[in-house]
Scaffold this active site. Sequence first.
Site, PDB file in Angstrom:
ATOM      1  N   ASP A 163     -14.589 -70.771  -1.794  1.00 22.96           N
ATOM      2  CA  ASP A 163     -14.742 -70.339  -3.218  1.00 22.96           C
ATOM      3  C   ASP A 163     -14.478 -71.554  -4.185  1.00 22.96           C
ATOM      4  OD1 ASP A 163     -16.052 -67.680  -3.359  1.00 22.96           O
ATOM      5  OD2 ASP A 163     -14.321 -67.152  -2.370  1.00 22.96           O
ATOM      6  N   HIS A 206     -19.314 -72.188  -2.377  1.00 22.34           N
ATOM      7  CA  HIS A 206     -19.906 -71.085  -3.531  1.00 22.34           C
ATOM      8  C   HIS A 206     -19.375 -71.602  -4.759  1.00 22.34           C
ATOM      9  CE1 HIS A 206     -19.633 -66.900  -5.285  1.00 22.34           C
ATOM     10  NE2 HIS A 206     -20.529 -67.636  -5.896  1.00 22.34           N
ATOM     11  N   GLY A 213     -10.487 -62.659  -6.012  1.00 22.45           N
ATOM     12  CA  GLY A 213     -10.533 -62.001  -4.689  1.00 22.45           C
ATOM     13  C   GLY A 213     -10.067 -60.603  -4.899  1.00 22.45           C
ATOM     14  N   GLY A 217     -15.812 -57.443  -2.173  1.00 29.24           N
ATOM     15  CA  GLY A 217     -15.381 -56.261  -1.813  1.00 29.24           C
ATOM     16  C   GLY A 217     -15.855 -55.634  -0.248  1.00 29.24           C
ATOM     17  N   ASP A 263     -21.558 -60.753  -1.192  1.00 25.42           N
ATOM     18  CA  ASP A 263     -20.234 -61.296  -1.424  1.00 25.42           C
ATOM     19  C   ASP A 263     -19.292 -60.403  -2.435  1.00 25.42           C
ATOM     20  OD1 ASP A 263     -18.144 -62.952  -1.660  1.00 25.42           O
ATOM     21  OD2 ASP A 263     -18.894 -64.482  -2.734  1.00 25.42           O
TER      22      ASP A 263
HETATM   23  C1  DX5 Z   1     -15.329 -63.864  -5.893  1.00 25.78           C
HETATM   24  C2  DX5 Z   1     -15.564 -64.838  -4.816  1.00 25.78           C
HETATM   25  C3  DX5 Z   1     -15.661 -63.964  -3.354  1.00 25.78           C
HETATM   26  C4  DX5 Z   1     -14.348 -63.487  -3.284  1.00 25.78           C
HETATM   27  C5  DX5 Z   1     -14.376 -62.547  -1.797  1.00 25.78           C
HETATM   28  O1  DX5 Z   1     -15.362 -64.560  -6.977  1.00 25.78           O
HETATM   29  O2  DX5 Z   1     -16.965 -65.414  -4.805  1.00 25.78           O
HETATM   30  O3  DX5 Z   1     -16.143 -64.982  -2.269  1.00 25.78           O
HETATM   31  O4  DX5 Z   1     -13.450 -64.380  -2.736  1.00 25.78           O
HETATM   32  O5  DX5 Z   1     -13.268 -61.970  -1.656  1.00 25.78           O
HETATM   33  P1  DX5 Z   1     -13.169 -60.447  -1.389  1.00 25.78           P
HETATM   34  O6  DX5 Z   1     -13.720 -60.250  -0.054  1.00 25.78           O
HETATM   35  O7  DX5 Z   1     -11.557 -59.966  -1.604  1.00 25.78           O
HETATM   36  O8  DX5 Z   1     -13.825 -59.564  -2.382  1.00 25.78           O
HETATM   37 ZN    ZN Z   2     -17.714 -66.424  -2.971  1.00 22.93          ZN
END
Ligand code: DX5
Ligand code: ZN
Length: 225
Positions: free
Chosen positions: A34, A64, A158, A187, A185
């Site tokens: 990320d 990303h 996250g 949750g 992506d």
């Molecule tokens: C959010 C990111 C996600 C995040 C996913 O901005 O793009 O990739 O890190 O984290 P979780 O799985 O905790 O939602």
């Molecule tokens: Zn991401």
Amino acid sequence: MPIEIIPAIIAKNFTGLKEKIKKVEPYVKWVHIDVMDGNFVPNFTWNKPEELKYYDPGVFLEAHLMIREPEKYVEDWIEAGIKRIIFHIEATSDPKRVIKICRERKVEVGVAINPVTPLNAIEDLIKTGWACPPFGKEPEGPYCPNMVLVMANTPGFGGQEFKPETLERIKTLRGLYPHLTIGVDIGMNPKTAKQAVEAGANVIVAGSYILNSDDVEQAIEELKK
Ligand code: DX5
Ligand code: ZN
């Protein structure tokens, strides 16, 4: 379609990034990094592709890019060895340029879409939709992305919750484009991943569920199930 689990990593610096990749690399083929610029999203992460140049993890890396004007930076990430670029449709006025650069440089490209953005914002890009093949194969249309990444909440952090209305969006996309690679992506846990796959997703991007677990291998197994 085969289902793929991809761990997501948010890191403040390169040392933290490497530590997290090391934790997951024995168990997966791809890792999702990320990248946040403090502008497109209200948060910063490590954002220095040049540091990747002499780093050789045992996995493929996808970036990303939660950054504005990705067309300005995408070459730097490709140069650094990133094998799949995911950019946001909301972040650029020239998505075709981003896709074209990636295609010419032989890296995969995905387009991410936020919950507030209507799905027709990406339609123009995937109108050859049925022809969009899974990862690793050449898309047929000149600008066809390899995948769409559906954001299940507003990106930037996250550990956010999965918004259930995301399921309808996945279903709509799957109905329109039976062969498109559709990732989700934010949750993701075994429960939400199951719902997302039933709705038509075939790539699950999971951050905190995997990285906050005491047993990373087990967490990935739970998601696969
Ligand atoms: C959010 C990111 C996600 C995040 C996913 O901005 O793009 O990739 O890190 O984290 P979780 O799985 O905790 O939602
Ligand atoms: Zn991401």
